[in-house]
Design a protein around this motif. Structure first.
Motif, mmCIF file in Angstrom:
data_model
loop_
_atom_site.group_PDB
_atom_site.id
_atom_site.type_symbol
_atom_site.label_atom_id
_atom_site.label_comp_id
_atom_site.label_asym_id
_atom_site.label_seq_id
_atom_site.Cartn_x
_atom_site.Cartn_y
_atom_site.Cartn_z
ATOM 1 N N GLY A 22 0.840 -1.195 0.000
ATOM 2 C CA GLY A 22 0.000 0.000 0.000
ATOM 3 C C GLY A 22 0.873 1.242 0.000
ATOM 4 O O GLY A 22 1.810 1.347 -0.782
ATOM 5 N N LEU A 23 0.624 2.174 0.890
ATOM 6 C CA LEU A 23 1.417 3.390 0.961
ATOM 7 C C LEU A 23 2.678 3.133 1.779
ATOM 8 O O LEU A 23 2.611 2.638 2.901
ATOM 9 N N ILE A 24 3.828 3.495 1.199
ATOM 10 C CA ILE A 24 5.105 3.306 1.879
ATOM 11 C C ILE A 24 5.921 4.590 1.797
ATOM 12 O O ILE A 24 5.689 5.440 0.941
ATOM 13 N N VAL A 25 6.874 4.713 2.687
ATOM 14 C CA VAL A 25 7.826 5.822 2.658
ATOM 15 C C VAL A 25 9.159 5.299 3.181
ATOM 16 O O VAL A 25 9.193 4.491 4.101
ATOM 17 N N THR A 26 10.232 5.735 2.550
ATOM 18 C CA THR A 26 11.567 5.393 3.041
ATOM 19 C C THR A 26 12.188 6.644 3.636
ATOM 20 O O THR A 26 11.849 7.775 3.250
ATOM 21 N N THR A 27 13.093 6.429 4.550
ATOM 22 C CA THR A 27 13.754 7.556 5.194
ATOM 23 C C THR A 27 14.546 8.365 4.172
ATOM 24 O O THR A 27 14.551 9.595 4.227
ATOM 25 N N ASN A 28 15.197 7.687 3.228
ATOM 26 C CA ASN A 28 15.957 8.405 2.197
ATOM 27 C C ASN A 28 15.062 9.318 1.372
ATOM 28 O O ASN A 28 15.438 10.462 1.078
ATOM 29 N N ASP A 29 13.890 8.839 0.982
ATOM 30 C CA ASP A 29 12.962 9.667 0.202
ATOM 31 C C ASP A 29 12.504 10.874 1.014
ATOM 32 O O ASP A 29 12.407 11.985 0.482
ATOM 33 N N PHE A 30 12.219 10.662 2.281
ATOM 34 C CA PHE A 30 11.776 11.753 3.152
ATOM 35 C C PHE A 30 12.875 12.805 3.295
ATOM 36 O O PHE A 30 12.627 14.008 3.141
ATOM 37 N N VAL A 31 14.112 12.379 3.531
ATOM 38 C CA VAL A 31 15.231 13.315 3.672
ATOM 39 C C VAL A 31 15.462 14.067 2.355
ATOM 40 O O VAL A 31 15.737 15.268 2.356
ATOM 41 N N ARG A 32 15.323 13.378 1.232
ATOM 42 C CA ARG A 32 15.486 14.019 -0.084
ATOM 43 C C ARG A 32 14.445 15.120 -0.282
ATOM 44 O O ARG A 32 14.769 16.218 -0.756
ATOM 45 N N GLU A 33 13.212 14.848 0.101
ATOM 46 C CA GLU A 33 12.159 15.862 -0.023
ATOM 47 C C GLU A 33 12.393 17.025 0.949
ATOM 48 O O GLU A 33 12.106 18.170 0.615
ATOM 49 N N LEU A 34 12.903 16.728 2.129
ATOM 50 C CA LEU A 34 13.227 17.789 3.083
ATOM 51 C C LEU A 34 14.322 18.702 2.536
ATOM 52 O O LEU A 34 14.270 19.925 2.712
ATOM 53 N N GLU A 35 15.315 18.123 1.885
ATOM 54 C CA GLU A 35 16.404 18.912 1.297
ATOM 55 C C GLU A 35 15.867 19.913 0.273
ATOM 56 O O GLU A 35 16.346 21.043 0.198
ATOM 57 N N LYS A 36 14.874 19.507 -0.494
ATOM 58 C CA LYS A 36 14.280 20.399 -1.488
ATOM 59 C C LYS A 36 13.635 21.616 -0.838
ATOM 60 O O LYS A 36 13.484 22.653 -1.466
ATOM 61 N N LEU A 37 13.239 21.472 0.431
ATOM 62 C CA LEU A 37 12.573 22.552 1.166
ATOM 63 C C LEU A 37 13.502 23.201 2.192
ATOM 64 O O LEU A 37 13.041 23.827 3.149
ATOM 65 N N ASN A 38 14.815 23.007 2.021
ATOM 66 C CA ASN A 38 15.862 23.636 2.850
ATOM 67 C C ASN A 38 15.915 23.146 4.285
ATOM 68 O O ASN A 38 16.333 23.870 5.179
ATOM 69 N N HIS A 39 15.492 21.923 4.530
ATOM 70 C CA HIS A 39 15.670 21.285 5.832
ATOM 71 C C HIS A 39 16.789 20.265 5.661
ATOM 72 O O HIS A 39 16.709 19.411 4.783
ATOM 73 N N HIS A 40 17.799 20.338 6.469
ATOM 74 C CA HIS A 40 18.946 19.444 6.353
ATOM 75 C C HIS A 40 18.963 18.511 7.558
ATOM 76 O O HIS A 40 19.523 18.840 8.601
ATOM 77 N N TRP A 41 18.342 17.362 7.399
ATOM 78 C CA TRP A 41 18.186 16.388 8.482
ATOM 79 C C TRP A 41 19.014 15.153 8.200
ATOM 80 O O TRP A 41 19.214 14.756 7.054
ATOM 81 N N SER A 42 19.421 14.506 9.284
ATOM 82 C CA SER A 42 20.067 13.201 9.161
ATOM 83 C C SER A 42 18.965 12.140 9.062
ATOM 84 O O SER A 42 17.788 12.417 9.321
ATOM 85 N N LEU A 43 19.366 10.931 8.696
ATOM 86 C CA LEU A 43 18.397 9.833 8.641
ATOM 87 C C LEU A 43 17.811 9.559 10.024
ATOM 88 O O LEU A 43 16.622 9.262 10.151
ATOM 89 N N ALA A 44 18.638 9.654 11.060
ATOM 90 C CA ALA A 44 18.162 9.417 12.429
ATOM 91 C C ALA A 44 17.113 10.453 12.835
ATOM 92 O O ALA A 44 16.100 10.109 13.467
ATOM 93 N N GLN A 45 17.317 11.709 12.468
ATOM 94 C CA GLN A 45 16.328 12.747 12.784
ATOM 95 C C GLN A 45 15.012 12.487 12.054
ATOM 96 O O GLN A 45 13.932 12.664 12.623
ATOM 97 N N ALA A 46 15.108 12.082 10.799
ATOM 98 C CA ALA A 46 13.901 11.792 10.023
ATOM 99 C C ALA A 46 13.141 10.608 10.608
ATOM 100 O O ALA A 46 11.913 10.641 10.717
#
Length: 79
Positions: A22-46
């Motif tokens: 069904g609906l899934i999300v990976t930490t890498n995809d989430f961090v990549r989308e955050l980078e596009k919006l000027n949030h610089h997070w580590s995988l652990a933070q995400a």
């Protein structure tokens, strides 16, 4: 400039559809989308944010590490 309200938007954009889970999300995809919006997070933070604010998503990662995969539980929703 990064805004706190952009975090939820980045999460929603990172969610993908998988035929088995069904609906899934990976930490890498989430961090990549955050980078596009000027949030610089580590995988652990995400991961910490997902676990705290997205209670309808469950970790199903088959390995140990910070690059995790989550799927939405039955009848869940994105918060």
């Amino acid at each position: 400039m990064a805004k706190y309200s952009d975090i939820g938007t980045a999460f929603t954009r990172a969610v993908k559809t998988d035929p088995k889970r069904g609906l899934i999300v990976t930490t890498n995809d989430f961090v990549r989308e955050l980078e596009k919006l000027n949030h610089h997070w580590s995988l652990a933070q995400a991961n910490a944010w997902i676990e705290r604010y997205q209670g309808f998503f469950r970790d199903y990662t088959p390995h140990h590490g910070d690059d995790r995969s989550y799927f939405m539980k039955n009848m869940g929703r994105i918060l």
